[in-house]
Design an enzyme around this catalytic site. Sequence first.
Site, short mmCIF file in Angstrom:
data_model
loop_
_atom_site.label_atom_id
_atom_site.label_comp_id
_atom_site.label_asym_id
_atom_site.label_seq_id
_atom_site.Cartn_x
_atom_site.Cartn_y
_atom_site.Cartn_z
N ASP A 1 1.39 2.50 0.00
CA ASP A 1 1.49 1.56 -1.13
C ASP A 1 0.89 2.14 -2.41
O ASP A 1 1.11 1.61 -3.49
CB ASP A 1 0.74 0.27 -0.76
CG ASP A 1 0.90 -0.84 -1.79
OD1 ASP A 1 2.05 -1.07 -2.22
OD2 ASP A 1 -0.11 -1.47 -2.15
N GLU B 1 1.00 7.30 -10.32
CA GLU B 1 1.95 6.19 -10.23
C GLU B 1 2.62 6.02 -11.59
O GLU B 1 1.98 6.23 -12.63
CB GLU B 1 1.19 4.91 -9.83
CG GLU B 1 0.59 5.04 -8.43
CD GLU B 1 -0.16 3.80 -7.95
OE1 GLU B 1 -0.27 2.82 -8.71
OE2 GLU B 1 -0.62 3.83 -6.79
N ILE C 1 -11.30 -5.81 3.18
CA ILE C 1 -9.94 -5.77 3.73
C ILE C 1 -9.97 -5.34 5.19
O ILE C 1 -9.34 -5.97 6.05
CB ILE C 1 -9.05 -4.83 2.88
CG1 ILE C 1 -8.87 -5.43 1.48
CG2 ILE C 1 -7.69 -4.61 3.55
CD1 ILE C 1 -8.16 -4.54 0.48
N ASP D 1 -16.61 3.44 9.62
CA ASP D 1 -17.08 3.25 8.24
C ASP D 1 -18.31 4.13 8.05
O ASP D 1 -19.10 4.31 8.98
CB ASP D 1 -17.44 1.78 8.00
CG ASP D 1 -17.50 1.44 6.50
OD1 ASP D 1 -16.67 0.61 6.06
OD2 ASP D 1 -18.36 1.99 5.79
N HIS E 1 2.62 -0.14 -5.11
CA HIS E 1 1.26 -0.66 -5.30
C HIS E 1 1.25 -2.19 -5.40
O HIS E 1 0.72 -2.78 -6.36
CB HIS E 1 0.62 -0.05 -6.56
CG HIS E 1 -0.88 -0.06 -6.52
ND1 HIS E 1 -1.65 0.90 -7.10
CD2 HIS E 1 -1.75 -0.93 -5.95
CE1 HIS E 1 -2.94 0.63 -6.90
NE2 HIS E 1 -3.02 -0.48 -6.20
N ILE E 2 1.83 -2.82 -4.40
CA ILE E 2 1.95 -4.28 -4.43
C ILE E 2 1.12 -4.95 -3.35
O ILE E 2 1.27 -6.14 -3.08
CB ILE E 2 3.43 -4.73 -4.25
CG1 ILE E 2 4.03 -4.03 -3.02
CG2 ILE E 2 4.23 -4.46 -5.50
CD1 ILE E 2 5.25 -4.68 -2.46
N GLY E 3 0.23 -4.16 -2.69
CA GLY E 3 -0.56 -4.72 -1.59
C GLY E 3 -1.24 -6.03 -1.96
O GLY E 3 -1.23 -6.99 -1.21
N GLY E 4 -1.82 -6.05 -3.14
CA GLY E 4 -2.56 -7.26 -3.55
C GLY E 4 -1.76 -8.15 -4.47
O GLY E 4 -2.29 -9.13 -5.01
P1 NAI Z 1 -14.69 -2.63 0.25
O1 NAI Z 1 -15.53 -1.95 -0.77
O2 NAI Z 1 -15.01 -4.01 0.67
O3 NAI Z 1 -14.59 -1.71 1.56
C1 NAI Z 1 -14.46 -0.32 1.55
C2 NAI Z 1 -15.17 0.21 2.77
O4 NAI Z 1 -14.84 1.58 2.92
C3 NAI Z 1 -16.69 0.12 2.70
O5 NAI Z 1 -17.18 -0.54 3.83
C4 NAI Z 1 -17.13 1.57 2.63
O6 NAI Z 1 -18.39 1.79 3.25
C5 NAI Z 1 -16.00 2.25 3.36
N1 NAI Z 1 -15.83 3.66 3.07
C6 NAI Z 1 -15.83 4.27 1.88
N2 NAI Z 1 -15.58 5.58 2.00
C7 NAI Z 1 -15.40 5.79 3.33
C8 NAI Z 1 -15.09 6.93 4.09
N3 NAI Z 1 -14.90 8.11 3.51
N4 NAI Z 1 -14.99 6.80 5.42
C9 NAI Z 1 -15.17 5.59 6.01
N5 NAI Z 1 -15.47 4.48 5.35
C10 NAI Z 1 -15.56 4.57 4.01
O7 NAI Z 1 -13.21 -2.56 -0.34
P2 NAI Z 1 -11.96 -3.51 0.00
O8 NAI Z 1 -11.98 -4.69 -0.89
O9 NAI Z 1 -11.88 -3.70 1.45
O10 NAI Z 1 -10.76 -2.57 -0.49
C11 NAI Z 1 -10.43 -1.39 0.23
C12 NAI Z 1 -9.50 -0.53 -0.59
O11 NAI Z 1 -8.28 -1.23 -0.83
C13 NAI Z 1 -10.04 -0.14 -1.96
O12 NAI Z 1 -9.79 1.23 -2.17
C14 NAI Z 1 -9.22 -0.96 -2.91
O13 NAI Z 1 -9.09 -0.35 -4.16
C15 NAI Z 1 -7.90 -1.04 -2.20
N6 NAI Z 1 -7.05 -2.16 -2.59
C16 NAI Z 1 -5.71 -1.92 -2.72
C17 NAI Z 1 -4.86 -2.94 -3.10
C18 NAI Z 1 -3.40 -2.69 -3.19
O14 NAI Z 1 -2.72 -3.36 -3.97
N7 NAI Z 1 -2.86 -1.79 -2.42
C19 NAI Z 1 -5.35 -4.27 -3.43
C20 NAI Z 1 -6.76 -4.45 -3.14
C21 NAI Z 1 -7.56 -3.41 -2.78
#
Ligand code: NAI
Length: 407
Positions: free
Chosen positions: A260, A265, A158, A177, A288-291
């Site tokens: 979100d 929740e 993301i 990161d 929680h509707i981001g995705g």
């Molecule tokens: P991803 O796993 O591809 O990326 C997460 C990144 O965060 C990784 O590069 C990791 O190294 C980094 N990271 C982890 N802890 C960290 C910290 N303390 N400081 C800095 N960097 C850190 O995950 P993706 O797919 O990008 O998703 C990101 C988040 O979004 C997840 O928590 C996921 O659950 C959430 N999400 C929320 C949705 C929603 O409906 N609001 C829908 C989809 C995902």
Amino acid sequence: MLTLETPKRALLLENIHPDATARLTKAGFEVETMSRALGEDELIEALPGISLLGIRSQTHVTDRVLASAPDLLSVGAFCIGTNQIDLESAASRGVVVFNAPFSNTRSVVELAVAEIISMARRLPDKNLGMHNGVWDKSAKGAHEVRGRTIGIVGYGNIGTQLSVIAEALGMTVYYYDIADKLAIGNARRCSTLDELLGAVETVTLHVDGRPGNSGFFGEEEFSKMRPRSLFLNLSRGFVVDHKALRAHIESGHIAGAAIDVFPTEPKGRGDEFVSELRGLPNVILTPHIGGSTEEAQQDIGEFVSGKLAEYAGAGATSMSVNFPGVSEPVVPGTHRLIHLHRNVPGVLAKINQVLADHGVNVERQMLRTKDDLGYVVTDIGTTYSEEVIEQLRAMDITIRLRTIESE
Ligand code: NAI
């Protein structure tokens, strides 16, 4: 393509997109769908004779469920998270688990962009005012996002996609990161979170849900943000201290927030939403509707059902959550032996000895290991006796053996 010993029945729960049913039907499965989640006992009752199970976040696939589902080959989580599945128990019983790690990435990014612009223009307050009959036409506190700085914390699927779109809007992107991540476009890498917090006017969190991220962003981090910054969290609720966020919004230090995800929740639609963040100015709260878009749901349906079908038909495990990844196309006219075992030295030699003892020639073979598991896919051209299968199955390191015959 026929899979021996596999009942060709799939059960899809929790209103999974119809494209998943279509994909599995095309792969020869009889598909039963249900719009709701099943409780543990209901699931145990439903699973005999089912080889593929599709769930979303509300169905819990526990060790007890897995122990009483000998026909189950694979579980598809038609969502991102897999916390609702006992992954270790599944692996130890030879049940492969798939999810959809990036089907809704774009949807989250679009919501974040919409919210950044909305907060910069103070739309939450303007909108509320209009609904209350207040005509407040003024440019005060409203800004373009072009030329402004944004800090992306968590530069994964993301975070990187948001980086591209924010740049296209004319923003200067900084990111932080914990892992080494390649800068996309002109994004600037920060080596510490503090460096990012001191550099940007909008901070947006996209970190993953690892346990260490609990309370990751609290009083100390908010204090280090620049005055009048914007803050977004569309990652996980438990990473942010909402009490601290409320204090910083009330003091005017944070000029707007879009949240979100929440530490707790409500369980269902219509349940009361309780949060410290209700009733604050220029704060966008979403359930929680981001995705959650129709496009993402469709993509998830296609993606995960494709993984389930490829596993059933060819033993493909690439991108599985709990198995070593192997993805080899099945060659017509061959037989495929799929052997999941405990990862100890010398397994390949033992398997091949059994095959050699029975005069079976190996045409192709691929071994992958992951932690305690090993996964060997062996293609043989000749027919084989039931005895070969029995011997392989009887090996003390064998977790599961499947055979697939191509047409
Ligand atoms: P991803 O796993 O591809 O990326 C997460 C990144 O965060 C990784 O590069 C990791 O190294 C980094 N990271 C982890 N802890 C960290 C910290 N303390 N400081 C800095 N960097 C850190 O995950 P993706 O797919 O990008 O998703 C990101 C988040 O979004 C997840 O928590 C996921 O659950 C959430 N999400 C929320 C949705 C929603 O409906 N609001 C829908 C989809 C995902």
